[in-house]
Motif scaffolding. Structure first.
Motif, PDB file in Angstrom:
ATOM      1  N   ASP A  18       0.807  -1.217   0.000  1.00 43.60           N
ATOM      2  CA  ASP A  18       0.000   0.000   0.000  1.00 43.60           C
ATOM      3  C   ASP A  18       0.843   1.272   0.000  1.00 43.60           C
ATOM      4  O   ASP A  18       0.429   2.281  -0.556  1.00 43.60           O
ATOM      5  CB  ASP A  18      -0.927   0.020   1.215  1.00 43.60           C
ATOM      6  CG  ASP A  18      -1.942   1.147   1.132  1.00 43.60           C
ATOM      7  OD1 ASP A  18      -2.786   1.131   0.219  1.00 43.60           O
ATOM      8  OD2 ASP A  18      -1.881   2.074   1.977  1.00 43.60           O
ATOM      9  N   GLU A  19       2.022   1.239   0.603  1.00 41.61           N
ATOM     10  CA  GLU A  19       2.835   2.442   0.740  1.00 41.61           C
ATOM     11  C   GLU A  19       4.127   2.345  -0.055  1.00 41.61           C
ATOM     12  O   GLU A  19       4.781   1.305  -0.072  1.00 41.61           O
ATOM     13  CB  GLU A  19       3.183   2.700   2.208  1.00 41.61           C
ATOM     14  CG  GLU A  19       1.985   2.973   3.100  1.00 41.61           C
ATOM     15  CD  GLU A  19       2.411   3.230   4.536  1.00 41.61           C
ATOM     16  OE1 GLU A  19       3.564   2.883   4.889  1.00 41.61           O
ATOM     17  OE2 GLU A  19       1.597   3.758   5.316  1.00 41.61           O
ATOM     18  N   ILE A  20       4.484   3.435  -0.703  1.00 43.60           N
ATOM     19  CA  ILE A  20       5.855   3.646  -1.172  1.00 43.60           C
ATOM     20  C   ILE A  20       6.522   4.492  -0.095  1.00 43.60           C
ATOM     21  O   ILE A  20       6.027   5.576   0.235  1.00 43.60           O
ATOM     22  CB  ILE A  20       5.895   4.409  -2.510  1.00 43.60           C
ATOM     23  CG1 ILE A  20       5.084   3.690  -3.581  1.00 43.60           C
ATOM     24  CG2 ILE A  20       7.333   4.602  -2.967  1.00 43.60           C
ATOM     25  CD1 ILE A  20       4.910   4.509  -4.864  1.00 43.60           C
ATOM     26  N   ASP A  21       7.599   4.009   0.488  1.00 43.82           N
ATOM     27  CA  ASP A  21       8.235   4.782   1.551  1.00 43.82           C
ATOM     28  C   ASP A  21       9.732   4.538   1.540  1.00 43.82           C
ATOM     29  O   ASP A  21      10.221   3.524   1.059  1.00 43.82           O
ATOM     30  CB  ASP A  21       7.649   4.450   2.924  1.00 43.82           C
ATOM     31  CG  ASP A  21       7.704   2.960   3.239  1.00 43.82           C
ATOM     32  OD1 ASP A  21       8.153   2.179   2.385  1.00 43.82           O
ATOM     33  OD2 ASP A  21       7.276   2.573   4.338  1.00 43.82           O
TER      34      ASP A  21
ATOM     35  N   ARG B 239       0.001  -1.769 -10.104  1.00 39.47           N
ATOM     36  CA  ARG B 239       1.393  -2.163  -9.907  1.00 39.47           C
ATOM     37  C   ARG B 239       2.311  -1.417 -10.872  1.00 39.47           C
ATOM     38  O   ARG B 239       3.401  -0.977 -10.491  1.00 39.47           O
ATOM     39  CB  ARG B 239       1.529  -3.673 -10.057  1.00 39.47           C
ATOM     40  CG  ARG B 239       2.850  -4.229  -9.597  1.00 39.47           C
ATOM     41  CD  ARG B 239       2.795  -5.721  -9.368  1.00 39.47           C
ATOM     42  NE  ARG B 239       2.284  -6.422 -10.522  1.00 39.47           N
ATOM     43  CZ  ARG B 239       1.176  -7.138 -10.550  1.00 39.47           C
ATOM     44  NH1 ARG B 239       0.430  -7.250  -9.455  1.00 39.47           N
ATOM     45  NH2 ARG B 239       0.782  -7.760 -11.651  1.00 39.47           N
ATOM     46  N   GLN B 240       1.869  -1.264 -12.123  1.00 43.41           N
ATOM     47  CA  GLN B 240       2.667  -0.524 -13.096  1.00 43.41           C
ATOM     48  C   GLN B 240       2.866   0.929 -12.669  1.00 43.41           C
ATOM     49  O   GLN B 240       3.984   1.466 -12.722  1.00 43.41           O
ATOM     50  CB  GLN B 240       1.991  -0.575 -14.464  1.00 43.41           C
ATOM     51  CG  GLN B 240       2.720   0.215 -15.554  1.00 43.41           C
ATOM     52  CD  GLN B 240       1.887   0.351 -16.813  1.00 43.41           C
ATOM     53  OE1 GLN B 240       0.714   0.710 -16.756  1.00 43.41           O
ATOM     54  NE2 GLN B 240       2.490   0.030 -17.951  1.00 43.41           N
ATOM     55  N   LEU B 241       1.789   1.579 -12.222  1.00 48.82           N
ATOM     56  CA  LEU B 241       1.890   2.957 -11.762  1.00 48.82           C
ATOM     57  C   LEU B 241       2.772   3.058 -10.531  1.00 48.82           C
ATOM     58  O   LEU B 241       3.573   3.978 -10.397  1.00 48.82           O
ATOM     59  CB  LEU B 241       0.501   3.509 -11.457  1.00 48.82           C
ATOM     60  CG  LEU B 241      -0.325   3.962 -12.667  1.00 48.82           C
ATOM     61  CD1 LEU B 241      -1.768   4.178 -12.254  1.00 48.82           C
ATOM     62  CD2 LEU B 241       0.263   5.236 -13.266  1.00 48.82           C
ATOM     63  N   ARG B 242       2.604   2.104  -9.628  1.00 49.12           N
ATOM     64  CA  ARG B 242       3.405   2.142  -8.398  1.00 49.12           C
ATOM     65  C   ARG B 242       4.889   2.008  -8.721  1.00 49.12           C
ATOM     66  O   ARG B 242       5.729   2.654  -8.094  1.00 49.12           O
ATOM     67  CB  ARG B 242       2.968   1.048  -7.432  1.00 49.12           C
ATOM     68  CG  ARG B 242       3.604   1.186  -6.034  1.00 49.12           C
ATOM     69  CD  ARG B 242       3.294  -0.017  -5.172  1.00 49.12           C
ATOM     70  NE  ARG B 242       3.803   0.150  -3.828  1.00 49.12           N
ATOM     71  CZ  ARG B 242       5.066   0.011  -3.469  1.00 49.12           C
ATOM     72  NH1 ARG B 242       5.991  -0.277  -4.382  1.00 49.12           N
ATOM     73  NH2 ARG B 242       5.440   0.171  -2.199  1.00 49.12           N
TER      74      ARG B 242
ATOM     75  N   PHE C 147       6.064   5.436  -9.952  1.00 46.11           N
ATOM     76  CA  PHE C 147       6.182   6.410  -8.874  1.00 46.11           C
ATOM     77  C   PHE C 147       7.348   6.076  -7.944  1.00 46.11           C
ATOM     78  O   PHE C 147       8.035   6.978  -7.465  1.00 46.11           O
ATOM     79  CB  PHE C 147       4.874   6.485  -8.080  1.00 46.11           C
ATOM     80  CG  PHE C 147       3.903   7.495  -8.613  1.00 46.11           C
ATOM     81  CD1 PHE C 147       3.988   8.831  -8.241  1.00 46.11           C
ATOM     82  CD2 PHE C 147       2.904   7.120  -9.497  1.00 46.11           C
ATOM     83  CE1 PHE C 147       3.103   9.771  -8.731  1.00 46.11           C
ATOM     84  CE2 PHE C 147       2.005   8.047 -10.003  1.00 46.11           C
ATOM     85  CZ  PHE C 147       2.103   9.378  -9.624  1.00 46.11           C
ATOM     86  N   THR C 148       7.569   4.791  -7.680  1.00 45.02           N
ATOM     87  CA  THR C 148       8.697   4.418  -6.823  1.00 45.02           C
ATOM     88  C   THR C 148      10.006   4.887  -7.430  1.00 45.02           C
ATOM     89  O   THR C 148      10.856   5.476  -6.749  1.00 45.02           O
ATOM     90  CB  THR C 148       8.735   2.899  -6.610  1.00 45.02           C
ATOM     91  OG1 THR C 148       7.511   2.459  -6.015  1.00 45.02           O
ATOM     92  CG2 THR C 148       9.895   2.509  -5.697  1.00 45.02           C
ATOM     93  N   ALA C 149      10.194   4.642  -8.721  1.00 45.28           N
ATOM     94  CA  ALA C 149      11.424   5.079  -9.388  1.00 45.28           C
ATOM     95  C   ALA C 149      11.564   6.591  -9.321  1.00 45.28           C
ATOM     96  O   ALA C 149      12.677   7.120  -9.141  1.00 45.28           O
ATOM     97  CB  ALA C 149      11.427   4.603 -10.832  1.00 45.28           C
ATOM     98  N   THR C 150      10.457   7.304  -9.452  1.00 48.26           N
ATOM     99  CA  THR C 150      10.501   8.767  -9.388  1.00 48.26           C
ATOM    100  C   THR C 150      10.880   9.244  -8.000  1.00 48.26           C
ATOM    101  O   THR C 150      11.701  10.160  -7.838  1.00 48.26           O
ATOM    102  CB  THR C 150       9.143   9.356  -9.804  1.00 48.26           C
ATOM    103  OG1 THR C 150       8.882   8.980 -11.168  1.00 48.26           O
ATOM    104  CG2 THR C 150       9.144  10.873  -9.688  1.00 48.26           C
ATOM    105  N   TRP C 151      10.287   8.641  -6.958  1.00 47.86           N
ATOM    106  CA  TRP C 151      10.645   9.018  -5.586  1.00 47.86           C
ATOM    107  C   TRP C 151      12.110   8.726  -5.289  1.00 47.86           C
ATOM    108  O   TRP C 151      12.803   9.534  -4.666  1.00 47.86           O
ATOM    109  CB  TRP C 151       9.753   8.289  -4.591  1.00 47.86           C
ATOM    110  CG  TRP C 151       8.404   8.899  -4.393  1.00 47.86           C
ATOM    111  CD1 TRP C 151       7.196   8.415  -4.801  1.00 47.86           C
ATOM    112  CD2 TRP C 151       8.114  10.134  -3.708  1.00 47.86           C
ATOM    113  NE1 TRP C 151       6.185   9.270  -4.429  1.00 47.86           N
ATOM    114  CE2 TRP C 151       6.722  10.326  -3.754  1.00 47.86           C
ATOM    115  CE3 TRP C 151       8.905  11.078  -3.063  1.00 47.86           C
ATOM    116  CZ2 TRP C 151       6.096  11.433  -3.168  1.00 47.86           C
ATOM    117  CZ3 TRP C 151       8.295  12.182  -2.485  1.00 47.86           C
ATOM    118  CH2 TRP C 151       6.912  12.350  -2.545  1.00 47.86           C
ATOM    119  N   VAL C 152      12.593   7.566  -5.717  1.00 45.40           N
ATOM    120  CA  VAL C 152      13.997   7.215  -5.470  1.00 45.40           C
ATOM    121  C   VAL C 152      14.906   8.236  -6.128  1.00 45.40           C
ATOM    122  O   VAL C 152      15.880   8.722  -5.521  1.00 45.40           O
ATOM    123  CB  VAL C 152      14.291   5.796  -5.988  1.00 45.40           C
ATOM    124  CG1 VAL C 152      15.802   5.519  -5.985  1.00 45.40           C
ATOM    125  CG2 VAL C 152      13.570   4.760  -5.139  1.00 45.40           C
TER     126      VAL C 152
END
Length: 282
Positions: A152-155, A258-261, A264-269
């Protein structure tokens, strides 16, 4: 999970945790699930290139989360020891997976050490390993894949030196966070990757001395996701952390969420790594 597979845990208060699970299978079968990349992919994640002392690699969970690792020790059918960082950004942990014999099978124990962990971080680590070892036990019992589909969370977190500008200062945050204003307040969050640029509507931007919060709208989703960025003290420096929550509550097809997540994870990193680089070059 049966009573014979109960997960146990312990902590010594120093940032080290131990979590274990009893398995009905023998040592060799448990070792295969840990050491063989195909076995590991059934309950944990996809490992490349493999386990080899001195080797650097990565475990991809599948929803964008990953661990960058360096293998330290490997003893056949006995233990694996490695260092890793979540998303390649966080504090480094020393992890050891150990297999021991039991009269009715085997026991898999995880030892995870990271000096300076707070009590809350220690509790979160115990909860995380308890979940993963439960998935391992289920896979060993049934032979089926037991990985989770999406979290549920990208953190994540990154540590910064103390004598730098506040990363949440209005004049600084726009240098590393991929946002744009409508002339007055932040209004768009951008992703630029191999799938092409895209912007997402940003609402309810709120900033304080040590926290920024906002919501991001996902097209066709039932509800927006929520974001919080915080700066806290961490030893002699500061820790920048982020949480982007709501990925299990979009009411989108799981493959789409999952694709969107992952994007977004790559963008946050990338953004948080940029904040770190800006701090280190000042």
């Amino acid at each position: 999970m049966s009573e014979d597979e109960a997960v146990w845990s312990a902590s010594d208060g120093s940032g080290a945790v131990r979590v274990g699970v009893r398995c009905a299978c023998g040592r060799d079968r448990a070792w295969q699930a840990l050491h063989d990349p195909a076995g590991l992919s059934r309950w944990f994640g996809d490992l490349t290139p493999g386990w080899s002392p001195g080797c650097r690699g990565r475990i991809e969970i599948g929803d964008g989360d990953f661990f960058d690792l360096s293998v330290e020790e490997l003893a056949e059918a006995d233990h694996l020891a490695f260092r890793w960082r979540f998303l390649g950004l966080g504090a480094q942990s020393h992890v050891r997976w150990l297999i021991t014999d039991r009269p009715d099978g085997s026991e898999v124990t995880v030892e995870d050490r990271q000096p300076g962990r707070t009590p809350a971080e220690t509790d979160a680590m115990i909860a995380g390993w308890t979940d993963f070892l439960g998935r391992l036990a289920r896979h060993l019992r049934t032979g089926e894949t037991s990985r989770y589909g999406i979290r549920d969370e990208i953190d994540g977190t990154v540590d910064l030196p103390d004598a730098v500008a506040d990363p949440l200062d209005p004049g600084v945050v726009h240098r590393w966070l991929p946002i744009a204003t409508d002339g007055f307040v932040p209004r768009w969050f951008f992703i630029v990757d191999s799938d092409g640029p895209r912007r997402f509507r940003l609402d309810d931007w709120t900033d304080a001395a040590d926290e920024v919060t906002f919501r991001l709208a996902i097209p066709q989703a039932a509800r927006p996701t929520s974001c919080a960025i915080r700066v806290t003290r961490a030893g002699a420096g500061r820790r920048l952390s982020f949480v982007h929550a709501g990925w299990c509550r979009l009411d989108l097809p799981e493959h789409r969420a999952r694709q969107l997540r992952r994007r977004f994870t790559a963008t946050w990193v990338s953004a948080v790594a940029h904040a770190r680089d800006l701090a280190l070059t000042r």
